[in-house]
Motif scaffolding. Structure first.
Motif, short mmCIF file in Angstrom:
data_model
loop_
_atom_site.label_atom_id
_atom_site.label_comp_id
_atom_site.label_asym_id
_atom_site.label_seq_id
_atom_site.Cartn_x
_atom_site.Cartn_y
_atom_site.Cartn_z
N LEU A 189 0.83 -1.20 0.00
CA LEU A 189 0.00 0.00 0.00
C LEU A 189 0.87 1.26 0.00
O LEU A 189 0.59 2.22 -0.73
CB LEU A 189 -0.95 0.00 1.19
CG LEU A 189 -1.93 1.16 1.25
CD1 LEU A 189 -2.76 1.25 -0.03
CD2 LEU A 189 -2.83 1.03 2.45
N ASP A 190 1.94 1.25 0.76
CA ASP A 190 2.86 2.40 0.77
C ASP A 190 3.46 2.64 -0.61
O ASP A 190 3.60 3.78 -1.05
CB ASP A 190 3.96 2.20 1.81
CG ASP A 190 3.47 2.33 3.24
OD1 ASP A 190 2.36 2.88 3.45
OD2 ASP A 190 4.17 1.86 4.15
N GLU A 191 3.81 1.55 -1.32
CA GLU A 191 4.33 1.67 -2.69
C GLU A 191 3.27 2.26 -3.62
O GLU A 191 3.58 3.11 -4.45
CB GLU A 191 4.76 0.31 -3.22
CG GLU A 191 6.04 -0.22 -2.61
CD GLU A 191 6.42 -1.57 -3.19
OE1 GLU A 191 6.17 -1.81 -4.39
OE2 GLU A 191 6.94 -2.40 -2.43
N LEU A 192 2.03 1.79 -3.48
CA LEU A 192 0.95 2.29 -4.33
C LEU A 192 0.67 3.77 -4.06
O LEU A 192 0.42 4.55 -4.98
CB LEU A 192 -0.32 1.46 -4.13
CG LEU A 192 -0.25 0.04 -4.67
CD1 LEU A 192 -1.46 -0.76 -4.21
CD2 LEU A 192 -0.13 0.03 -6.18
N ILE A 193 0.71 4.16 -2.79
CA ILE A 193 0.50 5.57 -2.43
C ILE A 193 1.57 6.43 -3.06
O ILE A 193 1.29 7.50 -3.61
CB ILE A 193 0.48 5.73 -0.89
CG1 ILE A 193 -0.78 5.10 -0.31
CG2 ILE A 193 0.59 7.20 -0.50
CD1 ILE A 193 -0.76 4.96 1.21
N GLU A 194 2.81 5.95 -3.03
CA GLU A 194 3.92 6.72 -3.59
C GLU A 194 3.83 6.78 -5.13
O GLU A 194 4.04 7.83 -5.73
CB GLU A 194 5.26 6.08 -3.19
CG GLU A 194 6.46 6.88 -3.62
CD GLU A 194 7.75 6.28 -3.12
OE1 GLU A 194 8.75 6.39 -3.86
OE2 GLU A 194 7.77 5.69 -2.03
N ALA A 195 3.50 5.66 -5.76
CA ALA A 195 3.46 5.60 -7.22
C ALA A 195 2.22 6.28 -7.81
O ALA A 195 2.28 6.83 -8.91
CB ALA A 195 3.52 4.14 -7.69
N PHE A 196 1.10 6.21 -7.09
CA PHE A 196 -0.18 6.74 -7.60
C PHE A 196 -0.87 7.60 -6.55
O PHE A 196 -1.93 7.26 -6.05
CB PHE A 196 -1.10 5.57 -8.00
CG PHE A 196 -0.50 4.62 -8.99
CD1 PHE A 196 -0.50 4.91 -10.34
CD2 PHE A 196 0.06 3.43 -8.56
CE1 PHE A 196 0.05 4.03 -11.25
CE2 PHE A 196 0.61 2.55 -9.46
CZ PHE A 196 0.62 2.84 -10.82
N PRO A 197 -0.28 8.75 -6.24
CA PRO A 197 -0.86 9.58 -5.16
C PRO A 197 -2.26 10.10 -5.47
O PRO A 197 -3.01 10.40 -4.55
CB PRO A 197 0.15 10.72 -5.01
CG PRO A 197 0.89 10.76 -6.30
CD PRO A 197 0.91 9.36 -6.82
N ALA A 198 -2.63 10.17 -6.74
CA ALA A 198 -3.98 10.64 -7.07
C ALA A 198 -5.02 9.55 -6.83
O ALA A 198 -6.21 9.85 -6.70
CB ALA A 198 -4.04 11.10 -8.52
N CYS A 199 -4.58 8.31 -6.78
CA CYS A 199 -5.50 7.17 -6.61
C CYS A 199 -5.52 6.63 -5.19
O CYS A 199 -6.56 6.19 -4.71
CB CYS A 199 -5.12 6.04 -7.55
SG CYS A 199 -5.32 6.44 -9.28
N PHE A 200 -4.37 6.61 -4.55
CA PHE A 200 -4.27 5.99 -3.23
C PHE A 200 -3.85 7.03 -2.21
O PHE A 200 -2.91 7.79 -2.42
CB PHE A 200 -3.23 4.86 -3.24
CG PHE A 200 -3.61 3.73 -4.14
CD1 PHE A 200 -4.41 2.70 -3.68
CD2 PHE A 200 -3.16 3.68 -5.45
CE1 PHE A 200 -4.76 1.65 -4.51
CE2 PHE A 200 -3.51 2.64 -6.29
CZ PHE A 200 -4.32 1.62 -5.82
N LYS A 201 -4.56 7.06 -1.13
CA LYS A 201 -4.27 7.99 -0.04
C LYS A 201 -3.97 7.19 1.22
O LYS A 201 -4.43 6.06 1.37
CB LYS A 201 -5.47 8.91 0.23
CG LYS A 201 -5.95 9.68 -0.97
CD LYS A 201 -5.02 10.79 -1.32
CE LYS A 201 -5.61 11.61 -2.46
NZ LYS A 201 -4.67 12.27 -3.26
#
Length: 68
Positions: free
Chosen positions: A33-45
């Motif tokens: 989840l931390d990787e997804l937040i970093e890679a896709f900040p507009a999608c994952f908070k």
């Protein structure tokens, strides 16, 4: 040890192993989840963030391309 005591000890050992597996699994999910937040900040908070948008249909393919 009696059969009951041995059975209780085995049950306790299994529960302990299950808790450890859960902790590892949670840590792995949190890291992803931390990787997804970093890679896709507009999608994952981060958890608890306000105004988190819904994901788009088919987003898993786009995420897979970016991660792999």
């Amino acid at each position: 040890m009696t059969d009951t005591t041995e059975s209780q000890a085995a049950d306790q050992s299994r529960r302990s192993i299950d808790r450890e597996a859960q902790k590892r699994s949670h840590a792995e999910v949190r890291a992803l989840l931390d990787e997804l937040i970093e890679a896709f900040p507009a999608c994952f908070k981060p958890h608890g963030a306000k105004n988190q948008p819904p994901l788009a249909i088919g987003v898993e393919a786009e995420v897979a391309v970016q991660i792999l």
